[in-house]
Every structure is written in structure tokens, then in C-alpha cells.
Motif scaffolding. Sequence first.
Motif: not given
Length: 393
Positions: A196, A204, A208, A221, A223, A227, A230-231, A234-235, A248, A251
Amino acid sequence: MVNKKFIGLVSAIALLGTPALSVAADSVKIGFVTTLSTGAGAIGKDMREAVDLAVDHLGGKMAGKDIEIIYEDDGFKPEIGKQKTDKLVKKDKVDFVAGYIWSHVLMASYKSVVDSDTFLISSNAGPSPVAGKLCHENFFSTSWQNDQTPMAMGEVLNQRGIKNLYIMAPNYAAGKNMVTGVERTFKGNIVGKDMTKFPAQLDFSAELAKVRAAKPDALFVFYPGKHGAQFMKQYSQAALAASVPLYTVFTVDSISLPRIGELADGSLMTQFWSPDLDNPANKKFVADFKAKYGHYPSHYAAQSYDSIMLINSAVEKVKGDLSNRDDTRNALRLAEFDSIRGNFKFGQNHMPIQNFYLRQVGKDPEGVYTTKIVDTVYVDHQDTYVKDCKLSW
């Protein structure tokens, strides 16, 4: 720019937006480049707090000389990082340059330091070129080479029987190294990969949705910083945890856990360090950091603390005579200090040879989210790129 001159045990002078103070010739000058502004400034703050704590622990002196720390903000941009690095080397004439969160910032600044015969200590970034073909006698790391932590995660995925893996990471130097690392050791199939935009992309949802459609056994991941926060949000919103377990690196950390702890509870990651690592130096570091700042240190802080202790070990070894570059360099190679990770030694390329652990997020006895070691993945692990380094000891 922030300049701090430490005198004796506790005295300090801090200037904001002004030139560096002139200091006596008997000081040890350390330039520390990190990100102190933008959304990534929380990482730089954690690093600066650890450096200040290290100076406190040293009583403000190295080999009887006052310690001067000159903090510089790279603004999360390679060109700014290079400008600030050039200033430290050419104008401030520091003895050491340390710090650097981001691999692209370090790469932009690298030659400015090492070619000037100034010692460079990376407190985080570990891009593959500086561990291999671009290794240099004046460069040292107190963190890791970027590939190593995801290589450990690849081994964990194998152990857990993961056959089909989806990968997400930001498209910059460290992100590419992280993907290379996990792909090097993971023995299953990569069923999808998204690199990304960085640092611009914070949404994301499209990626996803692709993960959901691919139906992998797991999602890997990388991030860092905001970031990562945020990930994780959203996950969770995508409700993928039940069908696609998350693994991860860099992250979830002590900086983001106060905000995303419940979302990350039980999640697994690999790392060279953890707050519960059982050795005297780490116990003192974590306890004093929490007492002084009111929160757990991150791995960024741990590495920064070790950077100052590594420098101190060299300054003490040469009895403060930094004019002898060969003796100072050899003292850095010896790394005779009590690291927060326990035993510390360098490889030929001046990257640490060290253990890597599987960590899990959970609550401490006070109900605060932190990480704990659940397994040792690698013992005395050396990075892959050392074979390309032509340094001789």
C-alpha cells in the motif's frame, strides 16, 4: 531542533527553535535524529524519553565528560532527515549520530555520516543494504536488520500449520524488507499481496475486502505507528478475526496499546525484546521508564536506550579520548554494556546477533495492556545479508 546539555547529575538546558549551545571541549556530543512532529511523532517522543532516561542513569556524564544530546526532527521525510543530519555533522560537529526510525530516512542520511568519519548508531531502521554491500566500519545498529523479525514470524506460521497466507505492508524500504523476510522462511503459499501507499494511505478497506475474498489461513501485516492503529481498527470492523487470524510485526506496540488494547488482545507478534524480558538491565529500564513517564516503553524506546549505553561503553573504554577513531570503533564493536535484551554482540556487519521471541498481547496485574513472551523462536540469530559485507575485524 531541541538541544539538551546535561551537566552533572540532573541539570539540563532545553532550547526550542534556536541554534545549538556552544559547549566545552570536554563534552560528548550526540546528535539524535527521529520524528518529533506529524502523526509519527509519538514514536519519536518515546525514543527521546528513553534517551533522557539513559542520560539520567549515567548521571549526565560519560568518562567524566558532560553529555550533550542534540535532538533533530526529520519530519517523516528523507530530505529533511538528510538536512538535519548534515547540520549535526558539519555545523554541530557531533561525535556520534543516532536515532532514525524510518529506513528511507536512514538511507538518505547514511553517507553524510559514515563518510565524514562520524559514528552512526541506528536505533531502529535496519535496511538490507547497510547490513550487506553498503556496510561500513562507522555504522552500528542497536536494533535488527529489517528482515529478521518477519523471518521469525514465518517460522511461527510454519509451526502453526498455516498453508495459505495473505500479506499486507506499506510500499517503502522497510515494508519491502518485511515482506522479503516472511517470504524467506514461510513454507506455504502466498495467495495475495498488497503493498500500500506510504505514508499517505490510511484506509485499508479495499485490501481487507480482497483478503476476505481470498479466504487465506492467515493474514500477515507490517504497519508501524499510526498506520498500525488504523489497520487494527479496520481489521476489527471487517470482522475477519474469526476466519482469518492476524499475525503482525511492528504493528502493535506499547505506544498504540493504550488506544487499541482491546482490539489487539491475544494477538501475536515477533520481536527481539519484550517488557517482561528477565534480566537486571531490562527490569531497571522498564521500572524506571514507567515511574518517570507513566507508561510502558516500546521497543523503539528500548533500542534508543541501548544506543546511549553502547556509546557510553565506547567512551568509557577509551577514557573519553574520542580523537582516536580506531580505538573508539573497536570499543563500539566490543559492545561491553548491560543491554536490555541480555547478552549483546555484533556480527561482522555491526548488526546485533540476538534472540527473537513470540509475544502475545494481554493485561498486566494492574489491568494495563502489554506484551509477554510466550516462546523463543530464534536463538543468537544473524541476519542474511552479513555474507555480502566485506568488513574485516
